[in-house]
Design an enzyme around this catalytic site. Structure first.
Site, PDB file in Angstrom:
ATOM      1  N   GLN A 153      45.855  68.884  30.032  1.00  0.00           N
ATOM      2  CA  GLN A 153      45.395  69.438  28.763  1.00  0.00           C
ATOM      3  C   GLN A 153      46.434  69.263  27.662  1.00  0.00           C
ATOM      4  O   GLN A 153      47.630  69.409  27.882  1.00  0.00           O
ATOM      5  CB  GLN A 153      45.062  70.915  28.935  1.00  0.00           C
ATOM      6  CG  GLN A 153      44.422  71.548  27.706  1.00  0.00           C
ATOM      7  CD  GLN A 153      43.987  72.975  27.966  1.00  0.00           C
ATOM      8  OE1 GLN A 153      43.887  73.389  29.109  1.00  0.00           O
ATOM      9  NE2 GLN A 153      43.723  73.729  26.912  1.00  0.00           N
ATOM     10  N   CYS A 159      40.216  74.024  27.571  1.00  0.00           N
ATOM     11  CA  CYS A 159      40.226  74.108  29.032  1.00  0.00           C
ATOM     12  C   CYS A 159      38.822  74.290  29.592  1.00  0.00           C
ATOM     13  O   CYS A 159      38.516  73.842  30.695  1.00  0.00           O
ATOM     14  CB  CYS A 159      41.128  75.239  29.502  1.00  0.00           C
ATOM     15  SG  CYS A 159      40.517  76.880  29.094  1.00  0.00           S
ATOM     16  N   HIS A 314      41.479  81.925  30.598  1.00  0.00           N
ATOM     17  CA  HIS A 314      41.615  80.498  30.924  1.00  0.00           C
ATOM     18  C   HIS A 314      40.521  80.095  31.904  1.00  0.00           C
ATOM     19  O   HIS A 314      40.052  80.901  32.712  1.00  0.00           O
ATOM     20  CB  HIS A 314      42.994  80.266  31.538  1.00  0.00           C
ATOM     21  CG  HIS A 314      43.387  78.830  31.669  1.00  0.00           C
ATOM     22  ND1 HIS A 314      43.263  77.905  30.657  1.00  0.00           N
ATOM     23  CD2 HIS A 314      43.918  78.146  32.730  1.00  0.00           C
ATOM     24  CE1 HIS A 314      43.709  76.727  31.066  1.00  0.00           C
ATOM     25  NE2 HIS A 314      44.100  76.851  32.321  1.00  0.00           N
ATOM     26  N   ASN A 338      43.937  73.975  37.894  1.00  0.00           N
ATOM     27  CA  ASN A 338      44.238  74.372  36.522  1.00  0.00           C
ATOM     28  C   ASN A 338      44.220  73.133  35.625  1.00  0.00           C
ATOM     29  O   ASN A 338      44.977  72.188  35.856  1.00  0.00           O
ATOM     30  CB  ASN A 338      45.625  75.029  36.477  1.00  0.00           C
ATOM     31  CG  ASN A 338      45.993  75.539  35.105  1.00  0.00           C
ATOM     32  OD1 ASN A 338      45.339  75.248  34.104  1.00  0.00           O
ATOM     33  ND2 ASN A 338      47.068  76.318  35.040  1.00  0.00           N
ATOM     34  N   TRP A 340      45.579  72.521  32.974  1.00  0.00           N
ATOM     35  CA  TRP A 340      46.881  72.175  32.403  1.00  0.00           C
ATOM     36  C   TRP A 340      47.534  71.027  33.175  1.00  0.00           C
ATOM     37  O   TRP A 340      48.402  70.335  32.646  1.00  0.00           O
ATOM     38  CB  TRP A 340      47.812  73.381  32.449  1.00  0.00           C
ATOM     39  CG  TRP A 340      47.501  74.456  31.444  1.00  0.00           C
ATOM     40  CD1 TRP A 340      46.499  74.447  30.520  1.00  0.00           C
ATOM     41  CD2 TRP A 340      48.204  75.690  31.265  1.00  0.00           C
ATOM     42  NE1 TRP A 340      46.524  75.604  29.781  1.00  0.00           N
ATOM     43  CE2 TRP A 340      47.566  76.385  30.213  1.00  0.00           C
ATOM     44  CE3 TRP A 340      49.300  76.279  31.878  1.00  0.00           C
ATOM     45  CZ2 TRP A 340      47.988  77.634  29.764  1.00  0.00           C
ATOM     46  CZ3 TRP A 340      49.727  77.528  31.445  1.00  0.00           C
ATOM     47  CH2 TRP A 340      49.080  78.194  30.397  1.00  0.00           C
TER      48      TRP A 340
END
Length: 723
Positions: A153, A159, A314, A338, A340
């Site tokens: 990300q 997200c 998130h 995740n 990220w």
């Protein structure tokens, strides 16, 4: 980095576009032949499963289920719309003929495409737009397949979209709709790309140029983990164009992205007050290859990482679920990713935690990926504590088939219309007169003996062209019975209001409602019983792995009837579901990964004597007998119960099957069908052996006792082009 989440239980790596790095030159030595000597040339190039890694099934005895899949690429893209009336092929051809790189005037490399409020004005002025060819000497759209691990990300808080995208990478049947294969940086590159998204009942083709926004030398958008791989950044740009700007990706609902990527139906489950049958729903979702995800609470400040590693406000992707032997019992654990690309859970079952010391090494080696890649395991108990919402999405709500002892299918009705206002004041506070004067959609719920949910209603608000300027609006629907009495209702401020019900047989009316007029898409999914009407009893819903050999030939008929269209034929999608739900019931055989859609298309081509993309009961019976034979051989040769065969075990399996292959051919088969370590999973073993068996018999039939065969160029092309 926000809000609702939805993604997928599934395999560790879904490689849908072959790697340019992978050497396939040896494939030209593949033997081709004639199937059963029936005068029909067929292809035998069965594609092995490219979903390397682990496809994790939580149970060992799986109920046979089938859903009517409405999002197949061949059917759902027939009425493809073009955003801004831009035709990708025509625009690319025009650029190539003029020697120019495409510049998209409808989504220009300007602040308007970023959005005026995403960044402070001084930062907006510093944004630069660069093409991949300016960043890398050898840019690629896809490098070594498509995976969630390609995604990291960027500065934009999307997200919710990336969690859905991570789930999409696990389900190839949906991914192929979104990411067309007719583009890249090698052949016919003209700076133009296109992607497809589902919008209110139609698939929309979105054309973009490949200029990407950078701030201070860093990606403003998602950036790929591999520096010369650009599919994540370009797909994100296309989605930003669809929604009006990058700014409109900064915060959103993961459930919306799931539907936009699949055209399916999504259902949300609150984890603070979960339904009592949530675990059964999760198991059914895993079996039916749903997209799944989850989100944490946004009551606290968003993007705050707690000490335990979980980020508040998130969205995450659910990528696996398994029941594993732990100490003297069993433990249910869930795998989560995740967007990220880093930042993981630090509690029990995390990477390096002590719980893994009590798991048998062969399982630990298969399941645990001890890397800082954003993916982690946690127990179901911790999952319910740490996350707020679970989202599940599929073409039809087959994940609600749990506990169903019949062969169930889902039908769908669609309605697009304009809703007049119905005053929304409170629960069951609508007068019969007010309800009866509004638009009503009548449904007849069949007499279906089921204790599970049998009706799903999805109402989607259709925004104007600039959908992000639409004001928040509480929408929903009422379900009424006799005398327009309101029996159930469901309302939300979301774009998509979906709920599931268990309705007794009868006639009901669905009434879309809001405090103001709005255009909507209403979809009603109903479960129906589907079986052979000439039969006095339904086939047994469970097909254990330990079926006695003498009974296996009869059991294939029950499996076929449960998945066949109107009891007559099955296509590749239905074959994939059948193989994954019936054949891969044993947890050890499922450790190596499920049957991919490409694998099933290739398997079908081997058995498809009529060359129509379908298998009849007779053709499926031939396949079934081969499957059961190779199941026995695989179980016998997999002596360490790892779920894989090494080269020596493959050699022994070939001999046991009564087939012939020299040492060079065995090595090539291990290279073609194995993973990086040369290990062959059960699903790939099936593809490998079916092809070897077919090739052997085909050659023998064509050669008619000779040591060589001859064929025309067209016969050769017919052989190699069918799969």
């Amino acid at each position: 980095m926000d809000f609702d989440a939805v993604t997928a239980l599934g395999s560790a790596r879904c490689s849908t576009i072959p790697s340019a790095k992978r050497d396939r030159s040896w494939a030209s030595h593949t033997l081709l032949g004639h199937r059963f000597g029936l005068g029909k040339l067929i292809a035998i190039l069965v594609c092995p499963s490219q979903e390397r890694g682990t496809m994790l099934a939580p149970g060992s005895a799986l109920t046979l289920e089938r859903g009517w899949q409405t999002a197949r690429a061949a059917e759902s893209l027939q009425n493809l719309k073009k955003l801004n009336n831009q035709d990708f092929s025509r625009l690319r051809a025009q650029c190539l003929s003029q020697g120019l790189l495409f510049e998209d005037a409808t989504f220009p490399a300007q602040v308007s495409s970023v959005g005026p409020n995403l960044l402070p004005e001084d930062k907006l002025r510093r944004i630069q737009w660069k093409r991949p060819t300016e960043l890398q000497r050898n840019p690629c759209l896809v490098v070594d397949g498509i995976s969630r691990f390609d995604i990291m990300q960027g500065e934009i808080g999307d997200c919710w979209m990336l969690a859905a995208l991570g789930s999409l990478t696990l389900q190839k049947q949906f991914l192929e709709n979104v990411l067309p294969k007719d583009q890249g940086f090698q052949d016919n590159y003209a700076g133009i790309f296109h992607f497809r998204f589902w919008q209110y009942g139609d698939w929309v083709d979105v054309v973009i140029d490949d200029r990407l926004p950078f701030l201070n030398g860093r990606y403003l958008s998602v950036h790929p983990r591999t520096s010369n791989e650009f599919w994540p950044s370009l797909l994100e740009k296309a989605y930003a164009k669809l929604r009006g700007s990058y700014q409109n990706l900064h915060g959103g609902c993961l459930s919306d992205a799931l539907v936009d990527f699949t055209g399916g139906v999504q259902v949300q489950f609150p984890l603070k007050d979960p339904p009592p049958d949530l675990e059964e729903i999760l198991k059914a979702a895993d079996r039916s290859q749903c997209l799944m995800g989850c989100s944490t609470s946004s009551q606290l400040k968003r993007n705050i990482e707690l000490r335990n590693g979980i980020v508040q406000g998130h969205a995450y992707t659910i990528t696996g679920a398994v029941k594993i032997r732990y100490k003297n019992g069993w433990k249910h654990i869930i795998r989560i990713w995740n967007p990220w690309g880093h930042g993981e859970w630090k509690g029990p079952w995390s990477d390096g935690s002590s719980q893994w010391d009590h798991v048998e090494p062969k399982y630990r080696e298969t399941l645990l990926r001890n890397k800082d890649d954003g993916e982690f395991w946690m127990s179901c108990e911790n999952f319910l504590e740490q996350f707020s919402w679970l989202y599940i999405c599929n073409s039809t709500p087959v994940f609600l088939n749990f506990g169903d002892q019949h062969c169930a299918t889902w039908s769908v009705e669609r309605h697009v219309s304009l809703c007049s206002p119905v005053r929304v004041t409170g629960r069951n506070s609508y007068s019969p007169g007010a309800v009866s004067t509004n638009m009503q959609y009548f449904i007849k719920v069949p007499d279906y003996d089921s204790k599970t949910y049998n009706v799903v209603i999805s109402l989607m608000r259709k925004h104007a062209e600039d959908q992000q300027d639409a004001k928040p609006l509480k929408i929903g629907f009422l379900i009424t019975g006799e005398n327009s009495r309101v029996l159930k209702e469901s309302f939300s401020m979301a774009r998509d209001v979906t709920n599931y019900f268990s309705l007794s047989p009868g006639t009901y009316a669905i009434v879309p409602a809001a405090n103001q007029e709005f255009e909507f898409l209403l979809r009603v999914f109903m479960k129906t019983q589907d079986y052979n009407e000439n039969s006095n009893s339904l086939p047994s819903p469970v097909l254990p792995m330990e079926v006695p050999k003498q009974n296996r030939d009869s059991s294939y008929k029950a499996a076929f009837l449960r998945y066949a269209t109107q009891g007559s034929v099955i296509d590749a999608s239905q074959l994939q579901q059948l193989l994954n739900e019936v054949i891969l019931q044993d947890e050890m055989t499922s450790l190596g990964g499920r049957f991919s859609f490409d694998s099933c298309r290739g398997i079908l081509a081997l058995m498809d004597l009529n060359s129509n993309g379908r298998l009849t009961l007779q053709e499926f019976g031939t396949l079934w007998r081969s499957l059961t034979k190779y199941m026995d051989i695989f179980s016998k040769e997999d002596r360490n119960h790892s779920g894989f065969l090494d080269v020596s075990e493959l050699r022994s399996a070939i001999q046991t099957a009564g087939l012939v292959a020299n040492e060079q051919l065995v090595r090539l088969m291990a290279l073609r069908y194995g993973d990086g370590a040369g290990r062959i999973s059960f699903s790939d073993f099936i593809c490998c052996m079916l092809r070897l068996e077919t090739v052997t018999h085909a050659f023998q039939n064509l050669a008619e006792g000779e040591s060589r065969i001859s064929m025309t160029a067209m016969e050769w092309l017919t052989l190699v082009m069918y799969t």
